[in-house]
Design an enzyme around this catalytic site. Sequence first.
Site, PDB file in Angstrom:
ATOM      1  N   GLN A  46     -18.429 -10.611  10.878  1.00  0.00           N
ATOM      2  CA  GLN A  46     -16.967 -10.667  10.811  1.00  0.00           C
ATOM      3  C   GLN A  46     -16.470 -10.208   9.446  1.00  0.00           C
ATOM      4  OE1 GLN A  46     -15.056 -11.091  13.274  1.00  0.00           O
ATOM      5  NE2 GLN A  46     -15.969 -12.465  14.790  1.00  0.00           N
ATOM      6  N   CYS A  79      -3.655  -0.240   9.057  1.00  0.00           N
ATOM      7  CA  CYS A  79      -2.784  -1.426   9.115  1.00  0.00           C
ATOM      8  C   CYS A  79      -1.508  -1.084   9.878  1.00  0.00           C
ATOM      9  CB  CYS A  79      -2.416  -1.902   7.713  1.00  0.00           C
ATOM     10  SG  CYS A  79      -3.804  -2.475   6.725  1.00  0.00           S
ATOM     11  N   GLU A 114     -29.095 -11.432  22.945  1.00  0.00           N
ATOM     12  CA  GLU A 114     -28.480 -10.260  22.322  1.00  0.00           C
ATOM     13  C   GLU A 114     -29.200  -9.003  22.807  1.00  0.00           C
ATOM     14  OE1 GLU A 114     -26.446  -7.618  20.688  1.00  0.00           O
ATOM     15  OE2 GLU A 114     -25.788  -9.644  20.141  1.00  0.00           O
ATOM     16  N   CYS A 139       0.843  -1.196   0.000  1.00  0.00           N
ATOM     17  CA  CYS A 139       0.000   0.000   0.000  1.00  0.00           C
ATOM     18  C   CYS A 139       0.880   1.247   0.000  1.00  0.00           C
ATOM     19  CB  CYS A 139      -0.924   0.005   1.213  1.00  0.00           C
ATOM     20  SG  CYS A 139      -1.974   1.471   1.320  1.00  0.00           S
ATOM     21  N   ASP A 170     -19.437 -14.601  22.960  1.00  0.00           N
ATOM     22  CA  ASP A 170     -18.660 -13.848  21.975  1.00  0.00           C
ATOM     23  C   ASP A 170     -18.828 -12.361  22.276  1.00  0.00           C
ATOM     24  OD1 ASP A 170     -17.289 -12.907  19.807  1.00  0.00           O
ATOM     25  OD2 ASP A 170     -18.681 -13.656  18.285  1.00  0.00           O
ATOM     26  N   CYS A 195     -11.838 -11.247  20.628  1.00  0.00           N
ATOM     27  CA  CYS A 195     -10.959 -10.490  19.730  1.00  0.00           C
ATOM     28  C   CYS A 195      -9.920  -9.697  20.515  1.00  0.00           C
ATOM     29  CB  CYS A 195     -11.778  -9.559  18.835  1.00  0.00           C
ATOM     30  SG  CYS A 195     -12.723  -8.319  19.742  1.00  0.00           S
ATOM     31  N   CYS A 250      -7.928   0.357  -1.525  1.00  0.00           N
ATOM     32  CA  CYS A 250      -7.356  -0.210  -0.301  1.00  0.00           C
ATOM     33  C   CYS A 250      -7.008  -1.668  -0.562  1.00  0.00           C
ATOM     34  CB  CYS A 250      -8.349  -0.095   0.858  1.00  0.00           C
ATOM     35  SG  CYS A 250      -7.757  -0.868   2.382  1.00  0.00           S
ATOM     36  N   CYS A 282      -1.202   5.681   7.014  1.00  0.00           N
ATOM     37  CA  CYS A 282      -2.557   5.239   7.356  1.00  0.00           C
ATOM     38  C   CYS A 282      -2.547   4.472   8.673  1.00  0.00           C
ATOM     39  CB  CYS A 282      -3.100   4.357   6.234  1.00  0.00           C
ATOM     40  SG  CYS A 282      -4.741   3.698   6.541  1.00  0.00           S
TER      41      CYS A 282
END
EC number: 2.1.1.-
Length: 457
Positions: free
Chosen positions: A294, A91, A344, A82, A387, A414, A170, A88
């Site tokens: 996801q 990443c 939820e 990139c 989760d 995560c 991107c 940026c």
Amino acid sequence: MVGRPVEPGALLQGQTVTVPITALAAGGDGIARLTDGRVLFVAGAVPGDTVEARLVHLKKDHGFGKILQIVQASPHRIEAPCPVAERCGSCQWQWIDYPFQLEAKQRQVREALEHLGGFAEPPVEPVIAQPRPFGYRNKSTFPIGRDARGEPVIGYYQKDSHRIVPLDACPVQDSRLDPLLAAARELIRTQGWSIYDEKHHRGALRHLGLRIGERTGQRLLTFVVNGQTLSGIKPAAQALMDRFADLVGVCLNTHTERGNTIFGPQTRCLAGQDFIEEVLDGFRFRIEPTTFFQICTSQAEILARLVARGADATAEQTVVDAYCGIGTLSLPLARAARAVVGIESHVRSVEQARQNARINGIENCRFLAGTVEALLPDLRADIVVVDPPRKGCDPEVLEAILHAVPMRVVYVSCNPATLARDLKRLVAGGYCLVGVQPVDLFAQTHHVECVATLERS
């Protein structure tokens, strides 16, 4: 007032140092050790590099450095594909070879479990790699602003700032979204729509949202506005639909509050439909502009299969899927279980989960709107799947799980730090950690997903 004298050889803010990079921090920065023993975090550095860095901020036990030049490059350093990767903030690891990224993520999970969870030898498996480390993102959300000349810009924020780095494409997102990004930027420029100014809370356009079904190819474009109308938006939306064959809808989301939240509570369809469909593990899911799904479908499918394998439900057992979202884990779990109950707190997600169950002909799933700590005590829970968001489970949720006494808990996370914290509490409550399987859903970043399986001792 006379300041404290500086000791000879003391390190000062603004000073330049040459240091070897020995490790990667959990946040993605390279780690070095200064001559006075302090840890130095250096963004963009790779273990094995020797860098010349400016000390931009020093604290009592650590500091932050900015690379001035790479004196000697690490064998793990590569050329980032990139052109704006170094500016940026999206990443952090594009310049690190992919096998080493995977090793670093496994190490990150293991060290979190050791240091924060107190596990002596945590059973952490090697990270499951992405088949495509680039072009995998099925969703992108871009802030919209103006450059120094007043021209509209769309891109990602520069690291630790709200300055937008303009993007033409991107390399991390699905390449089929790049033409939509270019078309939206040109449309905004030619229409002359007002751009949101976050400092003064004025202007219309705030963000651009793009989604694609990796398996279906369906694309969805969403403009996020600050409550103001955009002149000519409906014919412009229809023109986009006519131009792009797989663009199934153009939407307008209204977000009138200050802050960094991307989407507001109201979304309306300008042209086409307000959802795409995606296929995951044989099930068809409807995904709206603000739906959580996801960002890599193929890896999300692996995640769902790992959860089902860890749950190991039988036809006599009931599985509770806490934080179930739109049912992406619930529906695969329903194949083997007697029943699945999804919990939820986001009401629209519950409605979507019920709809997804109907679309797929699943009759042994039901979905409840509310909090886990409030609803779980009244449910049969032979197996619990959780989760949670990055912050992990609230203490009340962990206590509710322990009081439910399920035979097995499958924890999807995560965030290795909050995973370690919560696993520590569950193990103290009578569970044994059987295994942790990291999955790479976020190549070129420091983020990693994990599936941890626990059994009642």
